[in-house]
Design an enzyme around this catalytic site. Structure first.
Site, mmCIF file in Angstrom:
data_model
loop_
_atom_site.group_PDB
_atom_site.id
_atom_site.type_symbol
_atom_site.label_atom_id
_atom_site.label_comp_id
_atom_site.label_asym_id
_atom_site.label_seq_id
_atom_site.Cartn_x
_atom_site.Cartn_y
_atom_site.Cartn_z
ATOM 1 N N SER A 3 69.275 -126.409 -33.882
ATOM 2 C CA SER A 3 70.302 -126.310 -32.843
ATOM 3 C C SER A 3 71.503 -125.468 -33.259
ATOM 4 C CB SER A 3 70.781 -127.702 -32.435
ATOM 5 O OG SER A 3 71.538 -128.313 -33.466
ATOM 6 N N LYS A 55 77.392 -129.893 -34.925
ATOM 7 C CA LYS A 55 77.610 -128.930 -33.850
ATOM 8 C C LYS A 55 78.938 -128.217 -34.088
ATOM 9 C CE LYS A 55 74.060 -130.720 -31.559
ATOM 10 N NZ LYS A 55 72.776 -130.012 -31.367
#
Length: 259
Positions: A48, A113
């Site tokens: 990701s 993230k």
């Protein structure tokens, strides 16, 4: 001449055993304090955060970057409320920081993230373009690349350089066909997200292959007390080659500061 039995008995003597035990205990205590308060190793579990961080990369998370909270403590302590709201953060996270945090919908899982939205911000994605407070984030096309996902599928990725309002720049992936991540939600054309006070909005750099704050039921906004620390140093990479390092001093991304 001393016998072999003498040396064996000396090796396993109480004095030597005590010194060995003391050394091991000191090493354990040092490692525990280091991991709890200073740096904690973290392995990248998914793609990701491509292209910057790859599956299998290892990095150090800086635990003191924003002060301490319950989530940043060791697993032996983070189940107790040792910090209240007023003691959670000494230094607030900055837009663009790569951060490890506990998933709001499942506190047993760690996610990594990039911080996009601060408390009070309005975030929206329109036709793949990121908007912060109704202003388009600067984006430069850097070409294309073939990328292999975890399932072995090859995708053509568009590479963009994004620059946030505070000047932080980084590369992002977007799939060439622009398909959504989930059939019932187009993450490239979203509603406006109003980030609540005390919360943050995160996104993965691999925009079409990241469950992040765009998906409110799966992740949503991240409370400040869920933040573990700032991803700081990439100390081992999935493509590190000892031979390349010895012969060419080529680290293949290892030993670098994460930006």
């Amino acid at each position: 001449m001393k016998s072999i039995n003498y040396y064996i008995q000396s090796l396993f003597s109480y004095k030597n055993f005590k010194e060995l035990f003391s050394s091991l205990a000191f090493a354990f205590i040092f490692a525990f304090i280091f991991q709890t308060l200073i740096y904690q190793p973290f392995k990248i579990p998914s793609g990701s955060m491509k292209p910057g961080l790859q599956i299998g990369d290892y990095l150090f998370v800086e635990k003191f970057a924003y002060g301490y909270n319950n989530s940043s403590l060791s697993f032996m302590f983070n189940r107790f409320d040792l910090f209240n709201e007023s003691l959670s953060f000494d230094t607030p996270p900055k837009r663009g920081d790569v951060i490890v945090f506990l998933l709001p919908t499942d506190s047993s899982r760690h996610y990594i993230k990039r911080l996009i939205g601060l408390p009070g911000d309005e975030i929206q994605i329109k036709d793949g373009q990121l908007y912060i407070n109704n202003v388009a984030v600067k984006r430069e096309n850097k070409g294309q690349r073939i990328d292999i996902e975890q399932n072995g599928t090859h995708y053509v990725k568009n590479i963009f350089k994004e620059t946030l309002p505070n000047g932080v720049s980084y590369m992002v992936y977007m799939e060439n066909d622009g398909k959504g991540y989930l059939n019932n939600f187009d993450h490239n054309d979203t509603p406006v997200y109003k980030v609540p006070q005390g919360h943050y909005f995160f996104m993965g750099d691999n925009r079409d292959n990241s469950i992040d704050s765009r998906f409110l039921k799966k992740m949503g906004y991240v409370p400040k007390n869920n933040i573990l620390g700032k991803a700081k140093i990439l100390f081992w990479t999935s493509n590190f080659s000892v031979l390349d390092f010895i012969t060419k001093l080529k680290t293949n991304r290892a030993f670098k500061i994460i930006k």
